[in-house]
Design an enzyme around this catalytic site. Structure first.
Site, PDB file in Angstrom:
ATOM      1  N   ASP A  51       0.826  -1.208   0.000  1.00 23.14           N
ATOM      2  CA  ASP A  51       0.000   0.000   0.000  1.00 23.14           C
ATOM      3  C   ASP A  51       0.859   1.257   0.000  1.00 23.14           C
ATOM      4  O   ASP A  51       0.471   2.279  -0.579  1.00 23.14           O
ATOM      5  CB  ASP A  51      -0.927   0.000   1.216  1.00 23.14           C
ATOM      6  CG  ASP A  51      -2.110  -0.949   1.037  1.00 23.14           C
ATOM      7  OD1 ASP A  51      -2.342  -1.398  -0.106  1.00 23.14           O
ATOM      8  OD2 ASP A  51      -2.799  -1.234   2.032  1.00 23.14           O
ATOM      9  N   ASN A 107      -6.124   5.329  10.778  1.00 21.89           N
ATOM     10  CA  ASN A 107      -7.387   5.609  11.457  1.00 21.89           C
ATOM     11  C   ASN A 107      -7.891   4.404  12.244  1.00 21.89           C
ATOM     12  O   ASN A 107      -8.379   4.540  13.375  1.00 21.89           O
ATOM     13  CB  ASN A 107      -8.432   6.044  10.431  1.00 21.89           C
ATOM     14  CG  ASN A 107      -9.838   6.085  11.010  1.00 21.89           C
ATOM     15  OD1 ASN A 107     -10.200   6.986  11.740  1.00 21.89           O
ATOM     16  ND2 ASN A 107     -10.638   5.065  10.678  1.00 21.89           N
TER      17      ASN A 107
END
Length: 257
Positions: free
Chosen positions: A45, A158
Site C-alpha cells: 500500500d 485511522n
C-alpha cells in the site's frame, strides 16, 4: 489503454515481477513513465501511495492497479503469484473503475492532496488544538495530535486509533484523536467524528512547534503556521479492477482470516 508505467518497491521480488510484466506486455503496450494511461504498483500500500503522489497532477487521465509482493494490501487486487491474471486483465482492457476521493489540506500558502489521511502529530510535547467545523468551535484538543482520514484511509492509521472502517466510494472524512488527554481538567470528544463533503475542518494552534504534518507517506514541517484547513477534494484516484474483489473480502483477508 496503451501507455503504462510501473512503480515498484525496492526489493528483488518486486523488480523481478516488474521485468516479467514488461516482457509480457511489450507487444501490447508502450512504456511511458511521464504520461501513462495505466500505472501498475508492484509492492504494498505504501508503494501505491507513492504512485498516487507521483501522478497527483495527472489523476484525470491515469488509472491505477496493484500487485502485492508482501502481505495483503487494500489497494492491491493481485497477490504476487497472480501476476499472469493481472497481465491478462491488462491485455483485455476490460475492467470496472472505483473512484477513491482525496482530502485537500491548506496550510500557509500551500495546498496538498491525500488519499489515506492528513495527520497533525507531535511526539515532543502535547499539542493544544482548537478544532472548528465550518467555523463553529467543536473543542480544544490536548494530546499527541489529530488524524483526518478518507473512506479509503479508514482501514489504515485511522483504524489503529479506534476509528470506524468505512465502505469505499463515499465522499466523507473522519476525524480521530491521537492519544488525547482526558481527565478532570481537559476533555475532548474522545470519539471519531464522520463528516460528509459539505463540511470543512479547521485546526488552530498558537504553537505548532515540533509538530509535523503527515500527508499519506509524506512528512512536512509546520513552520510559521497557526492554522490548517481540511476538506474533501473533488479530485479522485481511479482504480481499475480487472477481476471482482469485494471490499468485504478485503477486510476479511486483512483483519479476520
Amino acid at each position: 489503454m496503451k501507455r503504462i508505467a510501473i512503480i515498484c518497491r525496492e526489493d528483488k521480488a518486486s523488480y523481478r515481477l516488474k521485468d516479467i510484466i514488461l516482457r509480457e506486455l511489450k507487444n501490447d503496450m508502450i512504456y511511458d513513465e511521464e504520461h501513462p494511461d495505466l500505472v501498475i504498483s508492484v509492492g504494498g500500500d505504501g508503494t501505491m501511495l507513492s504512485c498516487i503522489h507521483k501522478y497527483i497532477n495527472q489523476l484525470d487521465s491515469v488509472y491505477f492497479v496493484g500487485l502485492h509482493t508482501g502481505t495483503l494490501g487494500f489497494y492491491t487486487d493481485y497477490r504476487k503469484e497472480e501476476y499472469m491474471e493481472l497481465i491478462e486483465g491488462i491485455k483485455s482492457d476490460k475492467g470496472t473503475v472505483l473512484e477513491r476521493y482525496l482530502l485537500k489540506v491548506h496550510y500557509g500558502d500551500k495546498e496538498s492532496l491525500a488519499l489515506n489521511e492528513v495527520r497533525i502529530e507531535n511526539n515532543v510535547h502535547s499539542l493544544v488544538l482548537d478544532v472548528f467545523i465550518d467555523e463553529e468551535h467543536l473543542e480544544t484538543f490536548r494530546g499527541n495530535g489529530l488524524c483526518v482520514s478518507t473512506d479509503s484511509g479508514s482501514t489504515a492509521y485511522n483504524r489503529s486509533l479506534g476509528g470506524a472502517i468505512i465502505y469505499p466510494g463515499v465522499k466523507l472524512m473522519q476525524l480521530s484523536e491521537i492519544a488525547g488527554i482526558h481527565h478532570n481538567a481537559y476533555r475532548s470528544l474522545d470519539s471519531s467524528l464522520i463528516l460528509d463533503d459539505r463540511h470543512k475542518i479547521c485546526v488552530h494552534s498558537l504553537n505548532f512547534s515540533n509538530a509535523i504534518l503527515g500527508i499519506d507517506n509524506e512528512v512536512h514541517e509546520l513552520k510559521d503556521i497557526n492554522q490548517l484547513e481540511i476538506e474533501v477534494s473533488d479530485k479522485c484516484a481511479r482504480f481499475i479492477q480487472f477481476k471482482p474483489l469485494s471490499f468485504i473480502k478485503r477486510v476479511k483477508r486483512a483483519f479476520i482470516k
